[in-house]
Design a protein around this motif. Structure first.
Motif, short mmCIF file in Angstrom:
data_model
loop_
_atom_site.label_atom_id
_atom_site.label_comp_id
_atom_site.label_asym_id
_atom_site.label_seq_id
_atom_site.Cartn_x
_atom_site.Cartn_y
_atom_site.Cartn_z
N ARG A 168 34.44 42.06 46.24
CA ARG A 168 35.02 41.71 44.94
C ARG A 168 35.22 42.93 44.05
NH1 ARG A 168 32.27 37.03 43.02
NH2 ARG A 168 31.99 36.50 45.21
N ASN A 228 38.75 48.29 45.14
CA ASN A 228 39.96 48.58 44.36
C ASN A 228 41.20 48.59 45.25
OD1 ASN A 228 40.08 51.20 45.60
ND2 ASN A 228 38.63 51.96 44.10
N LYS A 239 41.09 37.18 43.28
CA LYS A 239 40.92 37.71 41.93
C LYS A 239 41.30 36.66 40.88
CE LYS A 239 41.10 42.73 42.28
NZ LYS A 239 39.82 42.88 41.57
N LYS A 240 42.40 35.95 41.15
CA LYS A 240 42.88 34.91 40.24
C LYS A 240 41.87 33.77 40.13
CE LYS A 240 46.44 33.49 37.71
NZ LYS A 240 46.93 34.26 36.55
N ARG A 275 38.63 33.95 40.69
CA ARG A 275 37.45 34.43 39.96
C ARG A 275 37.72 34.55 38.47
NH1 ARG A 275 36.94 38.63 44.80
NH2 ARG A 275 35.75 37.32 46.25
N GLN A 276 38.94 34.95 38.14
CA GLN A 276 39.33 35.07 36.74
C GLN A 276 39.26 33.72 36.04
OE1 GLN A 276 40.59 38.29 35.40
NE2 GLN A 276 39.93 37.21 33.55
N ARG A 292 35.43 42.15 32.86
CA ARG A 292 36.36 41.98 33.98
C ARG A 292 35.98 40.73 34.77
NH1 ARG A 292 37.08 47.60 37.06
NH2 ARG A 292 38.14 46.17 38.49
N SER A 341 37.71 39.09 36.78
CA SER A 341 38.26 39.07 38.14
C SER A 341 37.26 39.56 39.18
CB SER A 341 39.52 39.93 38.21
OG SER A 341 39.24 41.28 37.86
N LEU A 342 36.20 40.25 38.72
CA LEU A 342 35.16 40.67 39.65
C LEU A 342 34.31 39.49 40.11
CD1 LEU A 342 33.90 43.99 37.99
CD2 LEU A 342 35.23 43.77 40.09
#
Length: 451
Positions: free
Chosen positions: A60, A63, A121-122, A124-125, A152, A154-155
């Motif tokens: 997660r 990068n 990422k989406k 998790r966001q 953050r 998204s992490l």
């Protein structure tokens, strides 16, 4: 449901990638050059290369640069393997759709990789698929990490608070070290971050042991003097935030468990088909001719997670009431003549390959003990129960290292457990192969402790 699916993302992605590879080859590649051989080759090559490139090790905090590097490196390996096939098996033949097939395959695989990364990422966001984390002790780096996790989304980290032996008025303060372990269990914490500069070695050792036993991820926040070892990986959460990840044990990784199980099944099936099939009736007759009783001796032993299972062996003793209580000793009068030969050559263990096929044992692993004896061993060895983290084996590292047969003194069982735990913590496929080969050689040479 979503969280369960995401936990198996690696396995799911591997299956999808293999499907893409084979579907593109099937529909785009020239039919005249298609064969089961090529499909098997290209799929096997993909499975081998991902081990070396760590293609599916995306976290997660990974990068975009790291992700792009993985895609490019894997693509280069795959391209080499793709063209190597034609150099080895189809030398001189011209295949017009080679480049088209390769381009569509690599493009599709890269698209899947990027799409999955962005989708996670989406998710998790939006607040799903997060990991619960706590910190033990606090410094400037800790504060930066907490700020990063909060800013953050998204992490996908949910910061619950921190523990410290120094009392604090901070609203995120959850208690001292003695409160940490109860909180972690009650709140199903996924990761513990510990600040090394404020901890003693004994505290780090206790944390490492606890997190390993309870399948919790331990992350160590280093100071500038911290050394890095084989057991720790350096991870960068941001350009300036560095964390040491305590490596998982080999069998914590599903790919290692799959490799070991596949080897168990293939090797045991081979032994049963080509050795047991003709050896069993011969030994059955010899055992029955010498003494009354069943040819196969069944005994309850401790297995994976301490659960009992029925272990099979060729009977090597006269039927006696102490068979389930006392191990054989040198010149034991209970051992038959054919039994002595079976024990000396380890052929009495042959029926345990059926245990392997049934899934209660492995070809290589710690030897299973009687429950009555295991209780006694636990008194002598503090970490004895760690042996139960894997399936027991027909042979093991302790056995090829000279620790088999009768346990005469406490150091014998301590050394066995020491080698068993070393095996669990340092497993590799080649280590299993080495142990199997050494066991086969010792069957012909004999072992002074086998009686």
């Amino acid at each position: 449901m979503i969280n369960k699916l995401i936990k198996n993302t690696t396995t799911l992605l591997l299956i999808i990638d293999l499907l893409i590879i084979n579907l593109v080859v099937y529909f785009v590649f020239e039919k005249i050059h298609q064969s089961f051989q090529f499909h098997a080759y290209i799929s096997t090559f993909w499975l081998i290369t991902i081990v070396f490139t760590n293609y599916y090790k995306v976290y997660r905090f990974t990068n975009y640069f790291r992700l792009l590097k993985l895609i490019v490196v894997q693509a280069l390996f795959f391209t080499l393997g793709f063209f190597a096939y034609f150099g080895i098996f189809k030398e001189g033949e011209v295949v017009n759709t080679q480049f088209k097939t390769l381009a569509i395959t690599l493009g599709s695989l890269a698209l899947i990789k990027l799409s999955t990364f962005l989708l996670l990422k989406k998710i998790r966001q939006s607040g799903s698929n997060f990991r619960k984390v706590v910190f033990f002790e606090k410094d400037d780096t800790t504060k930066k990490m907490i700020k990063l996790f909060k800013s953050r989304g998204s992490l996908g980290y949910s910061f619950l608070g921190f523990f410290s032996n120094k009392t604090s008025e901070d609203s995120n303060y959850l208690g001292s070290e003695k409160d940490l372990y109860d909180f972690v269990q009650t709140n199903e914490v996924d990761e513990i971050y510990a600040t090394l500069s404020n901890l003693k070695k004994s505290q780090v050792k206790k944390l490492t042991k606890y997190t390993s036993l309870h399948n919790i991820t331990l992350k160590l926040i280093p100071d500038s003097k911290e050394f890095y070892s084989k057991s720790r990986n350096v991870e960068f959460y941001d350009d300036t935030l560095k964390v040491l990840s305590v490596n998982k044990l080999p069998f914590d990784l599903i790919e290692n468990r799959v490799i070991k199980r596949v080897f168990d099944i293939l090797f045991s099936a081979f032994v049963c088909l080509f050795i047991v099939s003709w050896l069993y009736p011969i030994l059955w007759i010899l055992i029955k001719l010498e003494s009354r009783g069943p040819a196969i001796f069944k005994q309850e032993r401790e297995g994976f997670n301490g659960e009992e299972f029925v272990c099979y062996k060729f009977r090597s003793m006269y039927v006696n009431k102490d068979a389930d209580k006392v191990h054989a000793t040198k010149n034991d009068s209970r051992v038959t003549r054919i039994g002595g030969f079976l024990r000396k050559t380890s052929l009495d263990e042959i029926p345990q390959f059926f245990n392997v096929l049934l899934g209660t044992m492995s070809v290589v692993g710690p030897r299973p003990h009687l429950e009555s004896l295991a209780v006694e061993y636990q008194k002598d060895v503090d970490n004895y129960l760690e042996r139960h983290a894997v399936k027991p084996g027909i042979t093991g590292l302790a056995q090829i290292s000279g620790y088999r047969g009768e346990i005469k003194k406490k150091s014998d069982i301590k050394n066995r457990v020491r080698l068993d735990i070393f095996y669990i913590e340092n497993w590799s496929f080649m280590l299993d192969v080495k142990i199997v080969v050494s066991t086969i050689l010792s069957m012909f040479k004999g072992d002074e402790n086998a009686y």
